[in-house]
Scaffold this motif. Structure first.
Motif, PDB file in Angstrom:
ATOM      1  N   LYS A 242       0.961  -1.082   0.073  1.00  0.00           N
ATOM      2  CA  LYS A 242      -0.025   0.274   0.033  1.00  0.00           C
ATOM      3  C   LYS A 242       0.885   1.122   0.076  1.00  0.00           C
ATOM      4  CE  LYS A 242      -4.157  -1.670   2.288  1.00  0.00           C
ATOM      5  NZ  LYS A 242      -5.194  -1.259   3.210  1.00  0.00           N
ATOM      6  N   VAL A 243       0.370   2.203  -0.567  1.00  0.00           N
ATOM      7  CA  VAL A 243       0.944   3.470  -0.440  1.00  0.00           C
ATOM      8  C   VAL A 243       1.562   3.770   0.959  1.00  0.00           C
ATOM      9  CG1 VAL A 243       1.002   6.092  -0.660  1.00  0.00           C
ATOM     10  CG2 VAL A 243      -0.333   4.583  -2.079  1.00  0.00           C
ATOM     11  N   GLY A 244       2.858   4.318   1.138  1.00  0.00           N
ATOM     12  CA  GLY A 244       3.624   4.470   2.333  1.00  0.00           C
ATOM     13  C   GLY A 244       4.122   3.206   2.935  1.00  0.00           C
ATOM     14  N   GLY A 245       4.187   2.178   1.957  1.00  0.00           N
ATOM     15  CA  GLY A 245       4.806   0.975   2.583  1.00  0.00           C
ATOM     16  C   GLY A 245       4.331  -0.036   3.654  1.00  0.00           C
ATOM     17  N   GLY A 246       2.991   0.732   4.141  1.00  0.00           N
ATOM     18  CA  GLY A 246       2.258  -0.237   4.964  1.00  0.00           C
ATOM     19  C   GLY A 246       2.309  -1.734   4.894  1.00  0.00           C
ATOM     20  N   SER A 247       1.106  -2.060   4.362  1.00  0.00           N
ATOM     21  CA  SER A 247       0.728  -3.395   4.158  1.00  0.00           C
ATOM     22  C   SER A 247       1.339  -4.008   2.883  1.00  0.00           C
ATOM     23  CB  SER A 247      -0.780  -3.445   4.292  1.00  0.00           C
ATOM     24  OG  SER A 247      -1.013  -5.059   4.163  1.00  0.00           O
ATOM     25  N   CYS A 248       2.048  -5.127   3.059  1.00  0.00           N
ATOM     26  CA  CYS A 248       2.596  -5.560   1.885  1.00  0.00           C
ATOM     27  C   CYS A 248       2.318  -7.117   1.645  1.00  0.00           C
ATOM     28  CB  CYS A 248       4.222  -5.507   1.995  1.00  0.00           C
ATOM     29  SG  CYS A 248       4.930  -3.762   1.950  1.00  0.00           S
ATOM     30  N   ASP A 249       2.327  -7.462   0.415  1.00  0.00           N
ATOM     31  CA  ASP A 249       2.011  -8.752  -0.041  1.00  0.00           C
ATOM     32  C   ASP A 249       3.336  -9.163  -0.845  1.00  0.00           C
ATOM     33  OD1 ASP A 249       0.882 -11.346  -0.044  1.00  0.00           O
ATOM     34  OD2 ASP A 249      -0.463 -10.776  -1.729  1.00  0.00           O
ATOM     35  N   THR A 250       3.941 -10.533  -0.365  1.00  0.00           N
ATOM     36  CA  THR A 250       5.234 -10.956  -1.188  1.00  0.00           C
ATOM     37  C   THR A 250       5.059 -12.333  -1.658  1.00  0.00           C
ATOM     38  OG1 THR A 250       6.366  -9.158   0.064  1.00  0.00           O
ATOM     39  CG2 THR A 250       7.653 -11.169  -0.949  1.00  0.00           C
ATOM     40  N   ASP A 251       5.478 -12.714  -2.748  1.00  0.00           N
ATOM     41  CA  ASP A 251       5.692 -14.042  -3.070  1.00  0.00           C
ATOM     42  C   ASP A 251       7.095 -14.487  -3.906  1.00  0.00           C
ATOM     43  OD1 ASP A 251       5.107 -16.614  -3.484  1.00  0.00           O
ATOM     44  OD2 ASP A 251       4.192 -16.434  -5.576  1.00  0.00           O
ATOM     45  N   SER A 252       7.826 -15.301  -3.263  1.00  0.00           N
ATOM     46  CA  SER A 252       9.148 -15.603  -3.946  1.00  0.00           C
ATOM     47  C   SER A 252       9.250 -17.101  -3.871  1.00  0.00           C
ATOM     48  CB  SER A 252      10.296 -14.617  -3.013  1.00  0.00           C
ATOM     49  OG  SER A 252      10.153 -15.183  -1.861  1.00  0.00           O
ATOM     50  N   GLY A 253      10.105 -17.631  -4.667  1.00  0.00           N
ATOM     51  CA  GLY A 253      10.554 -18.766  -4.734  1.00  0.00           C
ATOM     52  C   GLY A 253      11.224 -19.265  -6.122  1.00  0.00           C
ATOM     53  N   ASN A 254      11.444 -20.708  -6.312  1.00  0.00           N
ATOM     54  CA  ASN A 254      11.768 -21.077  -7.688  1.00  0.00           C
ATOM     55  C   ASN A 254      10.496 -21.295  -8.187  1.00  0.00           C
ATOM     56  OD1 ASN A 254      14.619 -20.586  -7.199  1.00  0.00           O
ATOM     57  ND2 ASN A 254      14.355 -22.211  -5.959  1.00  0.00           N
ATOM     58  N   PHE A 255      10.103 -20.696  -9.458  1.00  0.00           N
ATOM     59  CA  PHE A 255       9.063 -20.974 -10.290  1.00  0.00           C
ATOM     60  C   PHE A 255       9.126 -20.965 -11.524  1.00  0.00           C
ATOM     61  CE2 PHE A 255       7.823 -17.718  -6.684  1.00  0.00           C
ATOM     62  CZ  PHE A 255       7.018 -18.837  -6.070  1.00  0.00           C
ATOM     63  N   THR A 256       8.418 -21.892 -12.603  1.00  0.00           N
ATOM     64  CA  THR A 256       8.754 -22.233 -13.896  1.00  0.00           C
ATOM     65  C   THR A 256       7.642 -21.366 -14.421  1.00  0.00           C
ATOM     66  OG1 THR A 256       9.060 -24.763 -13.513  1.00  0.00           O
ATOM     67  CG2 THR A 256       8.290 -24.051 -15.520  1.00  0.00           C
ATOM     68  N   ASP A 257       6.549 -21.190 -13.933  1.00  0.00           N
ATOM     69  CA  ASP A 257       5.325 -20.361 -14.490  1.00  0.00           C
ATOM     70  C   ASP A 257       5.257 -18.797 -14.265  1.00  0.00           C
ATOM     71  OD1 ASP A 257       4.700 -22.492 -16.219  1.00  0.00           O
ATOM     72  OD2 ASP A 257       3.451 -23.248 -14.556  1.00  0.00           O
ATOM     73  N   TYR A 258       5.138 -18.592 -12.849  1.00  0.00           N
ATOM     74  CA  TYR A 258       4.845 -17.424 -12.319  1.00  0.00           C
ATOM     75  C   TYR A 258       4.902 -16.989 -10.948  1.00  0.00           C
ATOM     76  CZ  TYR A 258       0.280 -19.205 -11.294  1.00  0.00           C
ATOM     77  OH  TYR A 258      -0.651 -20.083 -10.675  1.00  0.00           O
ATOM     78  N   ALA A 259       5.245 -16.000 -10.556  1.00  0.00           N
ATOM     79  CA  ALA A 259       5.255 -15.570  -8.891  1.00  0.00           C
ATOM     80  C   ALA A 259       3.855 -14.906  -8.768  1.00  0.00           C
ATOM     81  CB  ALA A 259       6.470 -14.899  -8.806  1.00  0.00           C
ATOM     82  N   GLY A 260       3.309 -15.026  -7.631  1.00  0.00           N
ATOM     83  CA  GLY A 260       2.148 -14.468  -7.274  1.00  0.00           C
ATOM     84  C   GLY A 260       1.046 -15.479  -7.207  1.00  0.00           C
ATOM     85  N   PRO A 261      -0.075 -14.952  -7.071  1.00  0.00           N
ATOM     86  CA  PRO A 261      -0.601 -13.552  -7.246  1.00  0.00           C
ATOM     87  C   PRO A 261      -0.312 -12.736  -5.883  1.00  0.00           C
ATOM     88  CG  PRO A 261      -2.443 -14.938  -6.622  1.00  0.00           C
ATOM     89  CD  PRO A 261      -1.326 -15.704  -7.160  1.00  0.00           C
ATOM     90  N   VAL A 262      -0.063 -11.504  -6.098  1.00  0.00           N
ATOM     91  CA  VAL A 262       0.001 -10.743  -4.751  1.00  0.00           C
ATOM     92  C   VAL A 262      -0.784  -9.743  -4.861  1.00  0.00           C
ATOM     93  CG1 VAL A 262       2.581 -11.147  -4.468  1.00  0.00           C
ATOM     94  CG2 VAL A 262       2.033  -9.403  -5.758  1.00  0.00           C
ATOM     95  N   ARG A 263      -1.401  -9.228  -3.675  1.00  0.00           N
ATOM     96  CA  ARG A 263      -2.673  -8.549  -3.909  1.00  0.00           C
ATOM     97  C   ARG A 263      -2.339  -7.317  -2.875  1.00  0.00           C
ATOM     98  NH1 ARG A 263      -6.441 -11.767  -6.104  1.00  0.00           N
ATOM     99  NH2 ARG A 263      -5.729 -13.833  -6.132  1.00  0.00           N
ATOM    100  N   VAL A 264      -3.114  -6.285  -3.284  1.00  0.00           N
ATOM    101  CA  VAL A 264      -3.134  -4.918  -2.542  1.00  0.00           C
ATOM    102  C   VAL A 264      -4.549  -4.191  -2.627  1.00  0.00           C
ATOM    103  CG1 VAL A 264      -2.320  -3.796  -4.372  1.00  0.00           C
ATOM    104  CG2 VAL A 264      -2.046  -2.818  -2.185  1.00  0.00           C
TER     105      VAL A 264
END
Length: 160
Positions: free
Chosen positions: A105-127
């Motif tokens: 969110k604006v100001g860096g408050g609430s964040c959603d993160t996804d990371s790892g080793n992926f063949t297709d995609y990272a996410g979804p991450v939501r805001v």
């Protein structure tokens, strides 16, 4: 809100055009986003499916930025639904890669993160309340190697 409809390519040989979902592209989408949606309907449709029903493509960013879209290694897809945002980092390399995707969110408050080793995609991450949401997208061979995609934007979703 008006949207442009882009018909999707049927993935299964037995599917008929009326069975194929349509990709909704925001009327506020830029030219690059419209070009990606037209050229790579299957990826746009797949990413939208991951976000869930009712999302509209707002922005597609071929990565690394500045490369010709045909040479992209990843694509950042930003979808919207009301005041909610959903992002996917699509892997265009064709093999498993370390991927990192974060939206706040604006100001860096609430964040959603996804990371790892992926063949297709990272996410979804939501805001929620996504206007001006800062986004970071990275892709590398491994988590400890130098990223060949290192994208940061303070406003993947337009401000105001």
């Amino acid at each position: 809100m008006a949207t442009t409809m882009v018909s999707a390519v049927a993935a299964a040989p037995y599917a008929i055009a009326s069975d194929a979902p349509e990709v909704r592209v925001s009327r506020y989408a830029d030219r690059t986003t419209a070009a990606v949606a037209q050229a790579d309907r299957q990826a746009v449709e797949a990413a939208a499916t991951v976000c869930g029903a009712g999302y509209t493509l707002r922005k597609a960013v071929p990565l690394p930025v500045g490369d010709h879209p045909d040479e992209r290694l990843g694509t950042l897809f930003a979808y919207e639904k009301g005041s909610n945002g959903c992002l996917i980092l699509d892997n265009n390399v064709g093999s498993k890669q370390y991927m990192y995707l974060k939206v706040c969110k604006v100001g860096g408050g609430s964040c959603d993160t996804d990371s790892g080793n992926f063949t297709d995609y990272a996410g979804p991450v939501r805001v929620s309340s996504f206007s001006c949401a800062p986004v970071t997208a990275k892709m590398a061979s491994t988590s400890s190697s130098t990223p060949y995609i290192n994208y940061k934007s303070e406003y993947v979703y337009p401000c105001g």
